[in-house]
Scaffold this active site. Structure first.
Site, PDB file in Angstrom:
ATOM      1  N   HIS A  56       0.937  -1.134   0.080  1.00  0.00           N
ATOM      2  CA  HIS A  56       0.028  -0.267   0.077  1.00  0.00           C
ATOM      3  C   HIS A  56       0.708   1.201   0.251  1.00  0.00           C
ATOM      4  CE1 HIS A  56       1.148  -0.455   4.031  1.00  0.00           C
ATOM      5  NE2 HIS A  56       0.797   0.772   4.303  1.00  0.00           N
TER       6      HIS A  56
ATOM      7  N   GLY B  57      -0.014   1.060  -5.071  1.00  0.00           N
ATOM      8  CA  GLY B  57      -0.682   0.381  -3.936  1.00  0.00           C
ATOM      9  C   GLY B  57      -1.594   1.815  -2.863  1.00  0.00           C
TER      10      GLY B  57
ATOM     11  N   TYR C  51      13.203  -9.013 -12.441  1.00  0.00           N
ATOM     12  CA  TYR C  51      12.310  -8.796 -12.363  1.00  0.00           C
ATOM     13  C   TYR C  51      10.885  -9.305 -12.841  1.00  0.00           C
ATOM     14  CZ  TYR C  51       9.068  -5.550 -11.857  1.00  0.00           C
ATOM     15  OH  TYR C  51       7.121  -5.498 -11.236  1.00  0.00           O
TER      16      TYR C  51
ATOM     17  N   LYS D  74       8.248 -12.358 -12.375  1.00  0.00           N
ATOM     18  CA  LYS D  74       6.692 -11.817 -12.785  1.00  0.00           C
ATOM     19  C   LYS D  74       5.884 -12.974 -12.873  1.00  0.00           C
ATOM     20  CE  LYS D  74       5.826  -7.927 -10.180  1.00  0.00           C
ATOM     21  NZ  LYS D  74       4.610  -8.054  -8.933  1.00  0.00           N
TER      22      LYS D  74
ATOM     23  N   THR E 156       1.578  -1.195 -17.799  1.00  0.00           N
ATOM     24  CA  THR E 156       2.080   0.226 -18.856  1.00  0.00           C
ATOM     25  C   THR E 156       2.458   0.628 -17.720  1.00  0.00           C
ATOM     26  OG1 THR E 156       2.454   0.578 -21.100  1.00  0.00           O
ATOM     27  CG2 THR E 156       0.286   1.791 -19.764  1.00  0.00           C
ATOM     28  N   ASN E 157       3.680   1.854 -18.521  1.00  0.00           N
ATOM     29  CA  ASN E 157       4.384   2.164 -17.821  1.00  0.00           C
ATOM     30  C   ASN E 157       3.604   3.643 -17.082  1.00  0.00           C
ATOM     31  OD1 ASN E 157       6.664   1.809 -18.929  1.00  0.00           O
ATOM     32  ND2 ASN E 157       6.248   3.324 -20.410  1.00  0.00           N
TER      33      ASN E 157
ATOM     34  N   LYS F 191      13.310  18.181 -13.180  1.00  0.00           N
ATOM     35  CA  LYS F 191      14.406  18.593 -13.626  1.00  0.00           C
ATOM     36  C   LYS F 191      13.695  19.161 -14.092  1.00  0.00           C
ATOM     37  CE  LYS F 191      17.312  14.628 -16.376  1.00  0.00           C
ATOM     38  NZ  LYS F 191      17.690  14.187 -17.189  1.00  0.00           N
TER      39      LYS F 191
HETATM   40  P1  GDP Z   1      12.049   2.350 -20.391  1.00  0.00           P
HETATM   41  O1  GDP Z   1      11.047   2.908 -20.710  1.00  0.00           O
HETATM   42  O2  GDP Z   1      12.115   1.500 -19.195  1.00  0.00           O
HETATM   43  O3  GDP Z   1      13.156   2.273 -21.164  1.00  0.00           O
HETATM   44  O4  GDP Z   1      12.699   3.671 -19.128  1.00  0.00           O
HETATM   45  P2  GDP Z   1      12.275   5.263 -18.904  1.00  0.00           P
HETATM   46  O5  GDP Z   1      11.525   5.317 -18.533  1.00  0.00           O
HETATM   47  O6  GDP Z   1      14.026   5.149 -17.750  1.00  0.00           O
HETATM   48  O7  GDP Z   1      13.191   6.130 -20.379  1.00  0.00           O
HETATM   49  C1  GDP Z   1      12.363   5.886 -21.198  1.00  0.00           C
HETATM   50  C2  GDP Z   1      12.898   7.213 -22.345  1.00  0.00           C
HETATM   51  O8  GDP Z   1      13.406   8.047 -21.824  1.00  0.00           O
HETATM   52  C3  GDP Z   1      14.452   6.076 -22.692  1.00  0.00           C
HETATM   53  O9  GDP Z   1      14.416   6.680 -24.546  1.00  0.00           O
HETATM   54  C4  GDP Z   1      15.492   7.447 -21.965  1.00  0.00           C
HETATM   55  O10 GDP Z   1      16.545   7.920 -22.437  1.00  0.00           O
HETATM   56  C5  GDP Z   1      13.929   8.699 -21.732  1.00  0.00           C
HETATM   57  N1  GDP Z   1      14.146  10.011 -21.404  1.00  0.00           N
HETATM   58  C6  GDP Z   1      15.266  10.476 -21.229  1.00  0.00           C
HETATM   59  N2  GDP Z   1      15.215  11.523 -19.926  1.00  0.00           N
HETATM   60  C7  GDP Z   1      15.645  10.905 -19.372  1.00  0.00           C
HETATM   61  C8  GDP Z   1      15.856  11.234 -18.459  1.00  0.00           C
HETATM   62  O11 GDP Z   1      16.015  12.050 -16.857  1.00  0.00           O
HETATM   63  N3  GDP Z   1      15.304   9.596 -16.726  1.00  0.00           N
HETATM   64  C9  GDP Z   1      15.134   8.746 -17.815  1.00  0.00           C
HETATM   65  N4  GDP Z   1      15.299   7.831 -16.999  1.00  0.00           N
HETATM   66  N5  GDP Z   1      14.516   8.624 -18.983  1.00  0.00           N
HETATM   67  C10 GDP Z   1      14.900   9.475 -19.677  1.00  0.00           C
END
Ligand code: GDP
Length: 325
Positions: free
Chosen positions: A19, A24, A143, A147, A171-172, A194
């Site tokens: 949670h 969660g 991972y 799963k 998904t994401n 950022k």
């Molecule tokens: P993925 O979906 O497993 O590839 O994981 P991420 O969410 O970490 O990255 C997705 C895409 O976003 C990749 O092409 C990264 O290079 C791009 N990306 C751009 N800026 C960033 C950043 O600041 N952090 C991360 N994690 N990814 C970034």
């Protein structure tokens, strides 16, 4: 097995395992509208990696429905550098909770997987039938394998024990309570953090990793929680179900959207020395759509809400990483 559908959550004791995690916490928020009793337990009281602890807690608390949203999660670096933790912890959590649910007569259980269970080169959009049709992405195979074992446990317990257990593959996800730590976060929370910092200190640029060309799908975690509750009530099958928005956006467009939300007027600087990762990652949501569910939160609105949340909670938010889903 024959299940009585719809499954009513009203007046039920519903355990949200995990949670404190992104999903969660969203489930706990969403279940407030279901007139059920939501049960949660902290890690110090019940370590889900210990079978004896899980059985004792479930014996004492007797949940009737369970959402398995607990997992050890992390980005590419964490997965790759701590493979034993990612495999062992996630295997144990799945096995212990599923077995204790059978033993204590849980009426319905929903196990959460992830779209990284699909082969690295799965055809896009990724259909549920792509499971186990090719090699996994090596960096998160630990991972993913745990799963996949969880999904197979759910299927096996349905077949052998007649348990009404189901699995969903989100998904994401993004939203309040996400991991904003730049070393271990995913792209959307990273861009939010950022850009917020750039606005706060008057910087002229925001750095974006890679080329900006990869395509990704995003779903707000509150939409995800709503979909999971919908599945809990209306779905009973050993077939897994993807949970996504069905829409994709390039990383460059995503970064531009975050800048618009933040009111940042500087420039985006792409860093080609950082990896792009897989060029496209989109799930096929036809199965979920056929069950009558659609997302409600538009990406720009969801980003704006998450941006506001981050602005208010950023000091504590940045410390959160490497924990539950
Ligand atoms: P993925 O979906 O497993 O590839 O994981 P991420 O969410 O970490 O990255 C997705 C895409 O976003 C990749 O092409 C990264 O290079 C791009 N990306 C751009 N800026 C960033 C950043 O600041 N952090 C991360 N994690 N990814 C970034």
């Amino acid at each position: 097995m024959q299940a009585n559908l719809p499954y009513a959550l009203r007046n039920k004791r519903v355990w949200v395992a995990g949670h404190r995690g992104l999903v969660g916490a969203a489930l706990v928020r969403r279940l407030a509208a279901e007139q059920c009793e939501v049960l949660t337990v902290g890690r110090t009281e019940c370590d889900l990696r210990r079978a004896v602890a899980v059985e004792a807690w479930m014996d004492a608390n007797r949940p009737q429905a369970v959402f398995v949203a607990a997992a050890r999660v992390g980005g590419i670096y964490a997965n790759d550098s701590r493979p034993a933790d990612f495999l062992y912890d996630n295997l144990m959590i799945a096995a212990n909770v599923i077995e204790a649910a059978r033993r204590t007569g849980v009426e319905k259980l929903l196990f959460l997987g992830s779209t990284c269970i699909y082969p690295r080169l799965a055809k896009q959009p990724m259909n549920e039938n792509a499971l186990l049709t090719g090699p996994l992405e090596p960096t998160n195979q630990w991972y993913a394998l745990a799963k996949i074992a969880g999904i197979k446990l759910v299927q096996a317990y349905r077949r052998q024990h007649g348990c009404d257990f189901i699995s969903a593959m989100p998904t994401n996800l993004y939203g309040p309570g996400d991991n904003f730590d730049l070393r271990s976060s995913h792209v959307l929370p990273a861009l939010i953090a950022k850009t917020h910092d750039a606005v706060a200190c008057g910087a002229k640029t925001v750095e974006v990793w890679g080329s900006g060309r990869p395509l990704r799908e995003f779903l707000h975690v509150d939409d995800c929680a709503d979909a999971l509750v919908h599945l809990m009530k209306t779905y009973s099958s050993e077939d897994i179900v993807n949970v996504g928005s069905g829409q994709e956006i390039s990383i460059a467009d995503l970064a531009a959207l975050v800048c618009r939300v933040a009111g940042f007027r500087g420039a985006l600087v792409f860093d080609p020395s950082k990896p792009d990762g897989t060029p496209r990652k989109l799930v096929d949501v036809a199965r979920l759509t056929a069950l009558g569910w659609r997302p409600r939160i538009a990406l720009e609105d969801g980003i704006a809400q998450t941006y506001r949340w981050y602005a208010e909670h950023r000091l504590s938010a940045r410390k959160r990483h490497l924990e539950a889903v």
